[in-house]
Scaffold this active site. Structure first.
Site, short mmCIF file in Angstrom:
data_model
loop_
_atom_site.label_atom_id
_atom_site.label_comp_id
_atom_site.label_asym_id
_atom_site.label_seq_id
_atom_site.Cartn_x
_atom_site.Cartn_y
_atom_site.Cartn_z
N PHE A 1 1.23 10.45 10.88
CA PHE A 1 -0.19 10.29 10.55
C PHE A 1 -0.66 8.95 11.12
CE2 PHE A 1 -4.02 10.35 8.13
CZ PHE A 1 -4.18 11.63 7.65
N PHE B 1 3.46 9.43 2.77
CA PHE B 1 3.85 9.95 1.47
C PHE B 1 5.29 10.48 1.49
CE2 PHE B 1 4.05 13.33 -1.76
CZ PHE B 1 3.61 12.64 -2.88
N GLU B 2 5.68 11.07 2.63
CA GLU B 2 7.01 11.70 2.74
C GLU B 2 8.12 10.69 3.05
OE1 GLU B 2 4.23 13.11 4.30
OE2 GLU B 2 4.06 14.62 2.72
N ALA C 1 1.14 3.82 8.77
CA ALA C 1 -0.17 3.20 8.54
C ALA C 1 -0.99 4.07 7.61
CB ALA C 1 -0.91 3.01 9.86
N VAL C 2 -1.48 3.47 6.54
CA VAL C 2 -2.42 4.17 5.66
C VAL C 2 -3.76 3.47 5.82
CG1 VAL C 2 -2.76 5.16 3.38
CG2 VAL C 2 -0.48 4.42 4.05
N ILE C 3 -4.76 4.26 6.22
CA ILE C 3 -6.09 3.69 6.49
C ILE C 3 -7.08 4.28 5.50
CG2 ILE C 3 -7.89 3.35 8.23
CD1 ILE C 3 -5.71 3.66 10.39
N THR D 1 -12.46 8.57 0.11
CA THR D 1 -11.99 9.11 -1.17
C THR D 1 -10.84 8.24 -1.70
OG1 THR D 1 -10.27 10.47 -0.18
CG2 THR D 1 -12.49 11.43 -0.27
N HIS E 1 -7.86 8.92 -1.90
CA HIS E 1 -6.58 9.34 -1.31
C HIS E 1 -5.72 8.15 -0.90
CE1 HIS E 1 -4.37 12.80 0.13
NE2 HIS E 1 -4.17 12.23 1.29
N1 INI Z 1 -0.70 9.61 5.58
C1 INI Z 1 -0.55 8.44 6.23
O1 INI Z 1 0.57 8.10 6.66
N2 INI Z 1 -1.61 7.61 6.40
C2 INI Z 1 -2.87 7.93 5.94
O2 INI Z 1 -3.81 7.14 6.15
C3 INI Z 1 -3.04 9.15 5.26
N3 INI Z 1 -4.34 9.53 4.77
O3 INI Z 1 -5.27 8.71 4.81
O4 INI Z 1 -4.55 10.63 4.33
C4 INI Z 1 -1.92 10.00 5.09
N4 INI Z 1 -2.02 11.17 4.48
C5 INI Z 1 -1.02 12.21 4.54
C6 INI Z 1 0.06 12.05 3.47
O5 INI Z 1 0.90 10.94 3.76
C7 INI Z 1 0.94 13.30 3.37
O6 INI Z 1 1.58 13.52 4.59
C8 INI Z 1 0.15 14.55 2.99
O7 INI Z 1 -0.62 14.33 1.82
C9 INI Z 1 1.11 15.75 2.73
O8 INI Z 1 2.02 15.47 1.68
#
Ligand code: INI
Length: 155
Positions: free
Chosen positions: A22, A57-58, A79-81, A85, A87
């Site tokens: 992601f 998340f994984e 990277a989480v941006i 929301t 999320h």
């Molecule tokens: N995963 C990321 O690594 N970065 C993000 O910014 C992100 N956003 O913003 O949604 C993100 N979402 C996916 C998440 O990590 C899972 O892969 C998904 O929810 C399936 O379990």
């Protein structure tokens, strides 16, 4: 007085890198920085294994699966941006708690190389442009910890 420190010595050490797909345009640069840093400190490319996850998340789940494989250190990159929301908060919280818990559970260093940014620009700045490269930084931490853990022996 006895003082024990980890040195930045990668020769003979085995590293796993878990990286989230992601926001890949950022995470690919974190991965590049981490691999470059490990190799420049003596880690053999054959001793680096890269695992891709769908998102941050994984990462803790995959990290836990590696517990019985002989690595000296696991680097966790992604990277989480922030979006519109909540999320962002959930993903950030879970990946942070998950990696922290593994550090206490496994006797193996799991390094937190996750960028948490409000904007894409902030993330890019931390992935090899204005503000360094968090992947490189995570690898430096991993090198030090891998050496330090090796020096801490049971009595
Ligand atoms: N995963 C990321 O690594 N970065 C993000 O910014 C992100 N956003 O913003 O949604 C993100 N979402 C996916 C998440 O990590 C899972 O892969 C998904 O929810 C399936 O379990």
């Amino acid at each position: 007085m006895k003082e024990i420190k980890g040195n930045l010595v990668g020769k003979g050490k085995k590293f796993a890198i878990i990286v989230s797909r992601f926001n890949e345009f950022v995470s690919i640069r974190l991965l590049g920085g981490a691999v470059d840093c490990l190799m420049r400190h003596g880690v053999d490319t054959q001793n680096i294994t890269v695992y891709w996850t769908p998102g941050c998340f994984e990462i803790p789940g995959v990290a836990r699966r590696l517990k019985d494989i002989k690595y000296d250190c696991v680097l966790c990159l992604g990277a989480v941006i922030r979006g519109d929301t909540p999320h962002f908060e959930y993903i950030t919280s879970e990946v942070t708690k998950g990696i922290a818990a593994l550090n206490l559970e496994k006797g193996l260093p799991f390094v937190y190389g996750i960028i948490t940014a409000d904007t894409t620009d902030q993330a890019v700045e931390r992935a090899g442009t204005k503000r360094g490269n968090r992947g490189w930084d995570a690898a430096m931490t991993g090198l030090e910890l891998a050496d330090l853990y090796a020096k801490i022996k049971p009595r």
